[in-house]
Design a protein around this motif. Sequence first.
Motif, short mmCIF file in Angstrom:
data_model
loop_
_atom_site.label_atom_id
_atom_site.label_comp_id
_atom_site.label_asym_id
_atom_site.label_seq_id
_atom_site.Cartn_x
_atom_site.Cartn_y
_atom_site.Cartn_z
N LYS A 92 -1.26 7.99 5.18
CA LYS A 92 -0.60 7.75 6.46
C LYS A 92 0.67 6.90 6.33
N ASN A 93 0.85 6.21 5.21
CA ASN A 93 1.97 5.28 5.13
C ASN A 93 2.55 5.23 3.72
N ALA A 94 3.00 6.40 3.23
CA ALA A 94 3.61 6.44 1.90
C ALA A 94 5.09 6.06 2.00
N ARG A 95 5.34 4.91 2.59
CA ARG A 95 6.71 4.39 2.68
C ARG A 95 7.18 3.92 1.30
N TYR A 96 8.47 3.93 1.13
CA TYR A 96 9.06 3.53 -0.15
C TYR A 96 8.66 2.11 -0.55
N SER A 98 5.73 0.48 0.43
CA SER A 98 4.31 0.24 0.63
C SER A 98 3.61 -0.11 -0.68
N ASP A 99 2.43 -0.73 -0.55
CA ASP A 99 1.63 -1.02 -1.75
C ASP A 99 1.25 0.26 -2.48
N TYR A 100 0.98 1.32 -1.72
CA TYR A 100 0.61 2.59 -2.33
C TYR A 100 1.72 3.10 -3.24
N VAL A 101 2.95 3.11 -2.74
CA VAL A 101 4.07 3.62 -3.52
C VAL A 101 4.36 2.70 -4.71
N TYR A 102 4.23 1.39 -4.50
CA TYR A 102 4.44 0.46 -5.62
C TYR A 102 3.45 0.76 -6.75
#
Length: 223
Positions: A92-96, A98-102
């Motif tokens: 839901k929040n694959a922002r540049y 975000s912790d997920y993308v990091y």
Amino acid sequence: MTTSREKKQEIIDAFHFRHATKSFDSSKKIADSDFDFILETGRLSPSSVGYEPWKFLVVQSPELRAKLKEVSSGARGQLDTASHFVVILAHKNARYDSDYVYNIHKNVKQIPEEMIQDILPRYKAFQDDSQNLFESERSLFDWASKQTYIALANMMTSAAQIGIDSCPIEGYLPNAVNNILADEGIVDTDTWNVSVMAAFGYRETEPAREKTRQPLNDIVKWV
């Protein structure tokens, strides 16, 4: 040795073989090695800027399938009969930033820290200026969901190439499915939501008619 012409024909044959299977032969099960192969083609699929914003939830529990069936009108025949049933989730929040993308940059791509900080402005510009993804949370989810369809297509095609049937499924109530997965403690729905479903197995009957598609000349324009 397989020639290029033979390989192309094998691939085209697989596309002709594949159809949206509504009911499977429940007595036939996909071998573990074959389904691992199908999942691997999903894992290796491309995604925009390599963010891989997907998870593949393989639902084999009869109890969970029964619950999903109540809110998935387009999957009732498949949930009862498919050898394997997959709920594909999108982030839901694959922002540049975000912790997920990091984590993708640091631990998956193994990009050095200084390079991560250097490339973030470019990914911000891509997501904001090029894709307008910061308009709403839904925009980010829809963008991630589009990536999951690449994996879905590859999984169905790879299945067809080894004689396994499949069916993509959008006929479900998204909020209800998300609530079921959250209530079961399976999915953190603050982070992941259902994007699309797919059933895999072996057809119970042959298709009632041959595959129909528009002529190539009607859908392709060279400029």
